[in-house]
Design an enzyme around this catalytic site. Structure first.
Site, mmCIF file in Angstrom:
data_model
loop_
_atom_site.group_PDB
_atom_site.id
_atom_site.type_symbol
_atom_site.label_atom_id
_atom_site.label_comp_id
_atom_site.label_asym_id
_atom_site.label_seq_id
_atom_site.Cartn_x
_atom_site.Cartn_y
_atom_site.Cartn_z
ATOM 1 N N ARG A 98 -0.700 1.430 -11.766
ATOM 2 C CA ARG A 98 0.260 0.801 -10.861
ATOM 3 C C ARG A 98 1.637 1.421 -11.089
ATOM 4 O O ARG A 98 2.075 1.590 -12.228
ATOM 5 C CB ARG A 98 0.352 -0.716 -11.105
ATOM 6 C CG ARG A 98 -0.928 -1.467 -10.826
ATOM 7 C CD ARG A 98 -1.257 -1.529 -9.338
ATOM 8 N NE ARG A 98 -2.463 -2.317 -9.104
ATOM 9 C CZ ARG A 98 -3.683 -1.832 -9.083
ATOM 10 N NH1 ARG A 98 -3.869 -0.521 -9.301
ATOM 11 N NH2 ARG A 98 -4.728 -2.608 -8.839
ATOM 12 N N CYS A 100 -0.299 0.985 -5.937
ATOM 13 C CA CYS A 100 -1.317 1.771 -6.639
ATOM 14 C C CYS A 100 -0.785 3.159 -6.974
ATOM 15 O O CYS A 100 0.024 3.734 -6.240
ATOM 16 C CB CYS A 100 -2.582 1.882 -5.785
ATOM 17 S SG CYS A 100 -3.479 0.325 -5.636
ATOM 18 N N HIS A 107 0.832 -1.210 0.000
ATOM 19 C CA HIS A 107 0.000 0.000 0.000
ATOM 20 C C HIS A 107 0.865 1.258 0.000
ATOM 21 O O HIS A 107 1.918 1.298 0.633
ATOM 22 C CB HIS A 107 -0.899 0.019 1.237
ATOM 23 C CG HIS A 107 -2.050 -0.936 1.181
ATOM 24 N ND1 HIS A 107 -3.070 -0.805 0.268
ATOM 25 C CD2 HIS A 107 -2.352 -2.032 1.936
ATOM 26 C CE1 HIS A 107 -3.958 -1.783 0.453
ATOM 27 N NE2 HIS A 107 -3.539 -2.534 1.451
#
Length: 237
Positions: A213, A204, A136
């Site tokens: 991405r 992300c 993340h």
């Protein structure tokens, strides 16, 4: 006149309710972002401390037997552990001297709460192929928050129970989520037989969005036994 007054008051009440709902939603989102970072960050730090203590005291699982060509010396892990299990620690000096996050098997929602996730069926650390990771950029400890800051030549270090693997950043790109060739054994060359050991980091992009991405590729530079001490790139960091 009375009907207009009632309508005006009703409109005012609805407006106030919408404003209140909006403020509460923003507060909830802010709280969620802060809380998931705090709780997951603490949990991940505890996992790293537990792994390092276990490895230092020698309470570590026996290495799996080699099953494919590997660099010399041979990596200690060539078979993936069960989903959700932490099996390595990732160190990136560019992200700070105290940066250390656990690497867990799998890239599902639950696994990515616990650290950086290893894409199933990609290579293990140091093995010829592509050791591919996801993390993340926001929430849940945001381990790849600064992934876009990496530069060519930066060290990316993976520590396991008995070894250190030092990779060096070679390239980066922004791709669509469907472009899974970035985690192929030879990055971006699906079907080609690998002859080198790669590490790929995916996150992300842009921040707070899953539209694309951000991808970083790093090539294995060296393998070092843990008993020989920290690798130079980590010591320097």
């Amino acid at each position: 006149m009375r009907g207009r007054e009632v309508l005006r008051r009703a409109t005012g009440v609805v407006g106030e309710l919408l404003v209140t709902a909006g403020v509460l939603t923003l507060l909830f989102v802010a709280w969620q972002l802060w809380w998931t970072d705090l709780s997951s960050g603490r949990a991940q730090a505890a996992t790293v401390a537990s792994l390092e203590e276990r490895w230092t005291t020698g309470d570590a699982p026996a290495p799996a037997q080699p099953a494919q060509p590997e660099p010399d010396p041979a990596p200690d892990l060539v078979v993936a552990p069960p989903a959700g299990e932490a099996f390595a620690v990732l160190y990136v000096p560019r992200f700070g001297a105290d940066y250390a996050v656990p690497v867990v098997e799998g890239t599902g929602t639950e696994e990515l709460k616990d650290g950086v996730g290893h894409y199933e069926e990609t290579a293990m650390p140091g093995v010829v192929g592509n050791f591919a990771l996801a993390g993340h950029r926001v929430t849940y400890g945001k381990p790849f928050h600064l992934v876009a800051d990496l530069q060519e030549g930066d060290a990316v270090i993976v520590g396991t129970a008995t070894q250190w693997f030092t990779y060096r950043v070679r390239s980066w790109d922004v791709v669509r989520p469907q472009q899974v060739s970035v985690i192929a054994p030879v990055p971006d060359r699906p079907g080609e037989e690998p002859t080198q050991a790669w590490l790929t980091m995916t996150a992300c992009h842009p921040m707070h969005s899953a539209r694309e991405r951000y991808v970083v590729h790093a090539l294995l530079e060296s393998v070092r036994d843990r008993s020989a001490g920290d690798p130079p790139a980590l010591a320097a960091g």
